[in-house]
Design a protein around this motif. Structure first.
Motif, PDB file in Angstrom:
ATOM      1  N   ASP A 194      25.646  -4.259  33.277  1.00 32.80           N
ATOM      2  CA  ASP A 194      24.208  -3.955  33.381  1.00 32.80           C
ATOM      3  C   ASP A 194      23.468  -4.539  32.183  1.00 32.80           C
ATOM      4  O   ASP A 194      22.399  -5.142  32.324  1.00 32.80           O
ATOM      5  N   ALA A 199      20.706  -7.583  32.357  1.00 33.78           N
ATOM      6  CA  ALA A 199      19.354  -7.397  31.829  1.00 33.78           C
ATOM      7  C   ALA A 199      19.004  -8.501  30.829  1.00 33.78           C
ATOM      8  O   ALA A 199      17.877  -9.009  30.811  1.00 33.78           O
ATOM      9  N   ALA A 239      18.551 -12.078  32.815  1.00 39.39           N
ATOM     10  CA  ALA A 239      17.651 -12.190  33.969  1.00 39.39           C
ATOM     11  C   ALA A 239      16.342 -12.886  33.623  1.00 39.39           C
ATOM     12  O   ALA A 239      15.842 -13.704  34.414  1.00 39.39           O
ATOM     13  N   ASP A 240      15.777 -12.582  32.475  1.00 37.45           N
ATOM     14  CA  ASP A 240      14.430 -13.084  32.170  1.00 37.45           C
ATOM     15  C   ASP A 240      14.382 -14.061  31.003  1.00 37.45           C
ATOM     16  O   ASP A 240      13.334 -14.617  30.715  1.00 37.45           O
TER      17      ASP A 240
END
Lengths: 425, 425
Positions: free
Chosen positions: A167, A171, A174-175
Motif C-alpha cells: 500500500d 501510494a 501512483a502520482d
C-alpha cells in the motif's frame, strides 16, 4: 537463566544485571577473539562442494558446437541459459548469462537507464530533474550504495513478512513520475528473510505508476537457497507483469555466487525479450561476449536444473546448523528479556536482529571491542541511517559452527549489556 | 603476370583487363566459398595452446593464502598483477586485473568519466556542453562505437607509421577544453600496424591541453603480439606522463584475450595510483571482486612474465605464415598495378589494405557476393565513414592458411575488378 523482561526489573535488580553483564563482557575481552559475522560469504566447506569446477569443462564446445574459448555470444551459453531459465521459471530467450557478478549487471542496468533510458523511457534518467527509488527496509546495503552513487534519492517503505508494504509503495509511485523504481529481494530477503507473496508480487506488477518506465529490480539472489526442506517458490514476476500489461517493468537478477563459487560463478539477468534486447544492445557497445568457458564449466558441473537443486541441498546441510545455533544462543540468552527480536529465516544468508531502539550502534561497538566484527549498525538502511538505531544484520554462514556459537555468545552479552546500560542511564 | 599500372594502360588493354577480371570473378562465384576475414579472432589452433587452463588452477589459494573462490579482492589477484606489471613496465600497485574484457574496462572508464568525472575533472563529462575525442584513423571500430553511444564527438587525425600525427593532435587539444581524450593503440595498431614511437608518446604525454582532465586511452591490446623476432617495445606512457607533470593523463589497457582464450582471458588496467583508486572506487559500488579463480588459473598457467613471452612465440609460429600469405598473394596479384597499398605488420592482428579511392565499398560487396566476408568498408573510421572509401581491414588469423590463400585470391580479384570498373566508368 533469568527471563524477566528488563522493563519489569526493580532498580536494584537492573543494577545487578548491569554489573553481571559488565563482568561477563570483561571476561570476553580476555579471550582475544577474532570473529566475523559481517558479510554473507559462503564458508570454505561450501566452496569445496564445487571444486570439480577446477577440472572442468572437459570439452571446449557447447552442445551446439560453439567453441566457448573464442569471442562472441553476448547473451551467454545457450545450455546454461536453458538450465537457469527452468530454475527461474522463465523462457530461455528471456535470460542473459553474464560475468561473475549479478551486482554488476544491476549496476549496468542503472547506468544504461541513467545514460540512455529504458525501452519505455521518455528520456535518459540522467536528464530528469530528480529520480527516486523505493527502498524496502531493512534491505541490502550494496543496493543503496549503488543508488547513492548515482544521486538517486531513496524513499523507504517497511519490508513485511510477505514483502514490501505494498500500500505504501502504491501510494508513492501512483502520482510521482520521479519515482522510477524499487528494489526487491523476493526470496529470503537480505536481511529480513521475507518472502514476497504471490499477492504482493501481483500488486507490484499491476500497480499504476506515474512513471511510464518504472522498474522493479527483482534481485532473486537467494531463489534456491533454502534452509528447510519446505522450499519457497518465488513469485513469477515476469509473467505477472506481462499479464498486467507492464511486461518491461521487472528486471530479474540471479547468480550462482552462493551456489558454486562466490567470486567465480555466473550471473543472470531475466526480463522481457524487449528488455533483453535493450540490455544486450547497450552491453554490446562495450563487450564482445562473456566468459563462456565458465558458462560451460557450470553447465557441465550441474548437468541439469535438478543438479542445481540437488547441489543446494548440500549447502543446506552445512549452513542450516549455523542458523540453528544463532537462534539457540539468542533464545537461551535473550529469551523473555524483551530486549531483542529476531527472525528464523527459512532460507538466504542472514538473520535480522532488532535490539532495544537506540542501542544497535552501541552493540556493534561493544562487540568490535572484544573481537567480534558485525556489519555496522544502519547498514541495512539508505545512507546507512537506521532511524531507530535498532537493526543489526547477522551473517553466520562463513565461520565454523563453533565460532558462530562463540560470536553469538558475545552478541547476546553485548545486546543485554547495551540494554541494561540504556535502562539505567 | 601483367604489372603495368592501370593508369598506364590503353583503353583497349583496360577493357581487356576488365573482361579478364570479370571472368575470373564469375569463376569465383562457382566455387561456393564461405570464408571470413572480418574479425581479429584467434584460430582454434591458437586457442589449443592454452588448453592446460581447463585443468587449472591446481590450488584454491594464491601465494598469500587468499581463497580465490570467495568474494573480495577488487583489484585482482596479486600474483597476476605482479606478472603483468612486469610485462607492461609498470608497478604492481598501478595495475588492476579485472574480468575477461579490456573493452569493458574502457567502457567503464568512459561511463565513470561521463557520470562522475575523473580525478582531475571540474565536473562529470556528462555535465559538459560537448565532449570531443581525437581519433587517429584508421582505427578500431569498437572504440568509435563506444564514443558514438555516449554522444562524444569524434575528430580524426591521421595515424602515421610512428603513431598519430602529433602536430595535428597538439593543435586540436591546445585550445579546445571540450577535447577530453584520444584513443591510441600504441603497439601494432588496429588496423595500421603502426607502433607509437618514444618521441610521439613523449609529446602526447607532455602536450598542453585546454582540458585539465584530458585522457589518453592507451589500448595496448597487442603489446606482446609480435609477428617477427624483432619485438617492438611499447613506449612507457605512464612514466612519460608522470615525468611531464600529467600523471593522470594515461589510462592503459591490456588483456590476455589474444594470449590465452579470446573469450575467457583476463583484462588489465594500468594507471597512476590515483587513477587506480578512482577506478576501484567506482567499480566497488557495483562489484565485490573479479573472477580470481580465473586469475589464479592464468598465473599458474604462465608461471612468470617470461612464460607469457614464451607463449606468444608459439602464437607467432601459427599466425606469421598467414600474414606472409596475405602479403604474397597481394604482391603477386596486385604488385605493380598501382591499385592498392598495404602494410606488412610486425605484429598485431590486421593488415591494412588501401584500394583505389572510391572502391572500398565495392570491393567488400564483390567479395561478399562470392562468399568472402570482409569487415564493412569504413569500419575503421568514426561513424563508419571513410571519406575516401579506400580502406579495408583484413584479419587473417582465424582461418587456416589454405583458406587465407583462397580468400586473398578473391580479395585481389575484387580489388582489381573494382579498380578496372572505376577506370572504365
Amino acid at each position: 537463566m533469568n527471563a524477566t523482561p528488563l522493563a519489569d526489573l526493580s532498580a536494584d535488580d537492573l543494577a545487578t544485571l548491569l554489573e553481571e553483564q559488565r563482568a561477563a563482557y570483561e571476561e570476553l575481552r580476555t579471550r582475544g577473539l577474532k570473529l566475523d559475522l559481517t558479510r554473507g560469504k559462503p564458508s570454505a566447506q561450501q566452496l569445496d562442494l564445487a571444486d570439480d569446477l577446477l577440472r572442468l569443462p572437459t570439452s571446449t564446445k557447447d552442445s551446439k558446437g560453439v567453441d566457448v574459448r573464442n569471442y562472441g555470444g553476448l547473451e551467454g551459453l545457450a545450455d546454461l541459459r536453458e538450465m537457469f531459465a527452468e530454475l527461474l521459471w522463465v523462457e530461455p530467450e528471456q535470460v542473459v548469462a553474464g560475468g561473475s557478478s549479478s551486482l554488476t549487471m544491476m549496476r549496468d542496468c542503472l547506468f544504461y537507464l541513467t545514460l540512455f533510458g529504458g525501452v519505455d523511457s521518455e528520456r535518459p534518467w540522467g536528464h530528469e530533474e530528480k529520480v527516486r527509488f523505493v527502498c524496502p527496509v531493512p534491505g541490502y546495503d550494496r543496493h543503496f550504495t549503488l543508488l547513492e552513487s548515482l544521486g538517486i534519492e531513496m524513499v523507504t517503505v517497511p519490508m513485511n513478512d510477505d514483502g514490501p508494504d505494498v500500500d505504501a509503495v502504491a501510494a508513492l509511485v501512483a502520482d510521482d513520475p520521479s519515482c522510477k523504481g524499487i528494489w526487491i529481494v523476493p526470496t529470503y530477503a537480505n536481511p529480513s528473510g521475507s518472502i514476497v507473496s504471490q499477492d504482493v508480487a501481483a500488486r507490484l506488477a499491476a500497480m499504476p505508476t506515474a512513471a511510464p518506465d518504472f522498474k522493479i529490480f527483482w534481485d532473486n539472489a537467494y531463489a534456491l537457497h533454502h534452509l528447510t526442506e519446505e522450499e519457497a517458490k518465488s513469485a513469477d514476476i515476469l509473467t505477472l507483469a506481462s499479464a498486467a500489461g507492464h511486461p518491461h517493468r521487472p528486471l530479474m537478477f540471479a547468480s550462482t555466487s552462493k551456489i558454486s563459487y562466490a567470486g567465480a560463478g555466473v550471473a543472470f539477468l531475466a526480463a522481457s525479450t524487449a528488455n533483453v534486447g535493450w540490455y544486450l544492445g547497450h552491453l554490446g557497445n562495450g563487450s564482445i561476449g562473456p566468459d563462456k568457458v565458465n558458462h560451460l564449466r557450470h553447465a557441465e558441473f550441474f548437468g541439469s536444473a535438478q543438479g542445481v537443486r540437488d547441489h543446494m541441498a548440500k549447502h543446506r546441510e552445512i549452513i542450516a546448523p549455523k542458523f540453528a545455533e544463532v537462534d539457540r544462543v539468542l533464545t537461551e540468552r535473550l529469551g523473555g528479556r524483551d530486549v531483542a527480536t529476531w527472525n528464523t529465516p527459512a532460507g538466504g544468508y542472514f538473520v535480522n536482529l532488532d535490539v532495544v531502539p537506540g542501542t544497535a550502534t552501541r552493540v556493534v561497538e561493544l562487540a568490535k571491542a572484544v573481537g567480534v566484527a558485525l556489519t555496522p549498525a544502519g547498514s541495512s538502511y539508505p545512507y546507512k541511517q537506521d532511524p531507530d538505531d535498532t537493526n543489526i544484520r547477522l551473517a553466520p554462514t562463513m565461520p565454523p559452527v563453533a565460532e558462530v556459537t562463540e560470536a553469538m555468545e558475545v552478541v547476546a552479552t553485548c545486546v543485554l549489556l547495551a540494554a541494561a546500560e540504556k535502562a539505567t542511564a
